[in-house]
Design a protein around this motif. Structure first.
Motif, PDB file in Angstrom:
ATOM      1  N   VAL A 104       1.033  -1.341   0.046  1.00 46.43           N
ATOM      2  CA  VAL A 104       0.094   0.063  -0.061  1.00 46.43           C
ATOM      3  C   VAL A 104       0.805   1.263  -0.157  1.00 46.43           C
ATOM      4  N   ARG A 109       5.251   0.044  -3.953  1.00 43.91           N
ATOM      5  CA  ARG A 109       4.579  -0.844  -4.948  1.00 43.91           C
ATOM      6  C   ARG A 109       5.189  -0.405  -6.345  1.00 43.91           C
ATOM      7  N   THR A 114       3.170  -5.962  -6.054  1.00 44.08           N
ATOM      8  CA  THR A 114       2.572  -6.716  -4.787  1.00 44.08           C
ATOM      9  C   THR A 114       2.418  -8.193  -4.871  1.00 44.08           C
ATOM     10  N   TRP A 116      -0.551  -9.614  -4.263  1.00 45.31           N
ATOM     11  CA  TRP A 116      -1.798  -9.681  -4.523  1.00 45.31           C
ATOM     12  C   TRP A 116      -2.158 -10.496  -5.691  1.00 45.31           C
ATOM     13  N   PRO A 117      -1.607 -10.433  -6.781  1.00 45.96           N
ATOM     14  CA  PRO A 117      -2.006 -11.219  -7.936  1.00 45.96           C
ATOM     15  C   PRO A 117      -1.714 -12.665  -7.611  1.00 45.96           C
ATOM     16  N   ARG A 147     -10.890 -12.540  -5.898  1.00 46.45           N
ATOM     17  CA  ARG A 147     -10.565 -11.206  -5.886  1.00 46.45           C
ATOM     18  C   ARG A 147     -10.969 -10.365  -4.749  1.00 46.45           C
ATOM     19  N   VAL A 150      -9.453 -11.651  -1.304  1.00 46.78           N
ATOM     20  CA  VAL A 150      -8.279 -10.911  -1.173  1.00 46.78           C
ATOM     21  C   VAL A 150      -8.289  -9.215  -0.780  1.00 46.78           C
ATOM     22  N   GLY A 151      -8.867  -8.485  -1.523  1.00 47.04           N
ATOM     23  CA  GLY A 151      -9.393  -7.167  -1.197  1.00 47.04           C
ATOM     24  C   GLY A 151     -10.060  -7.010   0.420  1.00 47.04           C
ATOM     25  N   THR A 154      -7.518  -7.716   3.317  1.00 43.81           N
ATOM     26  CA  THR A 154      -6.514  -6.785   3.339  1.00 43.81           C
ATOM     27  C   THR A 154      -6.757  -5.648   3.968  1.00 43.81           C
TER      28      THR A 154
ATOM     29  N   LEU B 158      -7.852  -0.729  -2.765  1.00 48.05           N
ATOM     30  CA  LEU B 158      -6.553  -0.819  -2.837  1.00 48.05           C
ATOM     31  C   LEU B 158      -6.083  -1.987  -3.823  1.00 48.05           C
ATOM     32  N   VAL B 159      -6.683  -3.085  -3.764  1.00 50.56           N
ATOM     33  CA  VAL B 159      -6.431  -4.193  -4.720  1.00 50.56           C
ATOM     34  C   VAL B 159      -7.039  -4.052  -6.193  1.00 50.56           C
ATOM     35  N   GLU B 161      -7.370  -1.156  -7.776  1.00 49.49           N
ATOM     36  CA  GLU B 161      -6.137  -0.316  -8.402  1.00 49.49           C
ATOM     37  C   GLU B 161      -4.951  -0.853  -8.590  1.00 49.49           C
ATOM     38  N   ASP B 162      -4.406  -1.981  -7.975  1.00 53.11           N
ATOM     39  CA  ASP B 162      -3.342  -2.665  -8.306  1.00 53.11           C
ATOM     40  C   ASP B 162      -3.350  -3.698  -9.274  1.00 53.11           C
ATOM     41  N   LEU B 163      -4.170  -4.434  -9.500  1.00 58.54           N
ATOM     42  CA  LEU B 163      -4.454  -5.667 -10.350  1.00 58.54           C
ATOM     43  C   LEU B 163      -4.202  -5.247 -11.652  1.00 58.54           C
TER      44      LEU B 163
END
Lengths: 216, 216
Positions: A104, A109, A114, A116-117, A147, A150-151, A154, B158-159, B161-163
């Protein structure tokens, strides 16, 4: 013997740097502060890690973990276990917390991406198997559910850490599963899932205390 | 006239600083970079804000917003609208994005706190009214649901935005409501809720396009 000590020193360095990332952010975490915190010389630090960037990458490499996970009757239970195990470990392990903190942080980043994927992919994999076994409701779409989860996981961690009340992350994450699972699981499977916040502790004891540890 | 221009200048400054917070983080965002980005003099900046800290506080002051919200037949619909409105606006408004960015930055959080407690309180208030009107299932606990949702909303943003995939925040948040609401709403109310991702756009048009704007 000497190798053991080297591993312990490396862990000490990484944990200390992870704590610094958590406390002051990536940019403000310096090698000077790390020297002060660990009591090690710069030479010792640079023997294990080439740079701060190198440490950040090592933190992120430990972020996606199946530790404690073991085969269950339902794949959906394994998906639940994944989130409960992480919720149990995160408050105890600065390296895992730092992986979220780096994710974050705009600068970190951009430099390191990250994990996350990878988490989304891991969840999707388990949910796809669950779907193939008929554990999911017809409309539940593994990729979208993974998806969203995971969001949600977090964000619940970030907000839980911040709120005044003394909240327990394992209980908050168990509560999140309770809210989400009725929309995902078939009723028969739902009734058999164990969502207890303290389940993770039992799983970890099992995977550590045996003669043949199941670490991976 | 002059006052109008002053308000526009203040907004320009705040939006530009918010973008800097988003791009480089709180610590690395400097007044020098702000001067370069806005083309304003330091004097003009300091006329509106005493310091960077002052700007961060102003960003957070705009974070909790009911803009576009209007009374609905179900209180639960208002709770949904709150999240959909924010999902619609956030990608378009750097100040709202910056409020989240500051909340997840260790240093900014220590200095200014976050607006999560206010969001949790606002959601709890709406959910409590919904519960009193019989819109919620018996076991749904307003405080816990609001807390879980504020966390989940934040993390999904947050996630998302990143993926890599080009995801739409409104759709992701609508999907989150679809997953959560069956555990919260009575079936009769659930069937009547509008969870369409594009609902927010309509609400905002309604609240802006009328002769008597409903801004607050």
């Amino acid at each position: 013997m000497r190798q053991d000590r080297a591993i312990r020193t490396r862990n000490l360095i990484l944990e200390s740097m992870a704590s610094l990332f958590n406390e002051v952010g990536y940019d403000a975490a310096t090698i000077a502060a790390l020297v002060e915190r660990t009591g090690l010389t710069r030479g010792a630090l640079y023997f294990h890690f080439a740079s701060k960037e190198d440490m950040a990458r090592a933190v992120l490499d430990e972020a996606v973990t199946r530790e404690g996970l073991s085969p269950q009757a339902f794949k959906l239970q394994e998906w639940v276990d994944l989130g409960l195990l992480l919720a149990h470990r995160l408050p105890r392990e600065p390296i895992l917390r730092a992986a979220i903190r780096l994710a974050v942080d705009p600068k970190a980043r951009r430099l390191f991406g990250t994990r996350w994927p990878d988490w989304v992919a891991l969840g999707r994999e388990l949910l796809t198997e669950a779907k193939e076994s008929g554990e999911l409701l017809a409309h539940a779409e593994p990729a979208a559910v993974s998806r969203a989860f995971v969001g949600a996981w977090t964000g619940v961690q970030l907000v839980t850490e911040d709120l005044e009340e003394k909240l327990n992350l394992s209980e908050e994450i168990a509560g999140l599963y309770e809210l989400l699972l009725p929309s995902i699981a078939t009723p028969a499977v739902l009734a058999k899932l164990d969502l207890a916040p303290y389940r993770a502790e039992r799983l970890l004891r099992k995977s550590c205390g045996q003669e043949t540890p199941e670490h991976e």
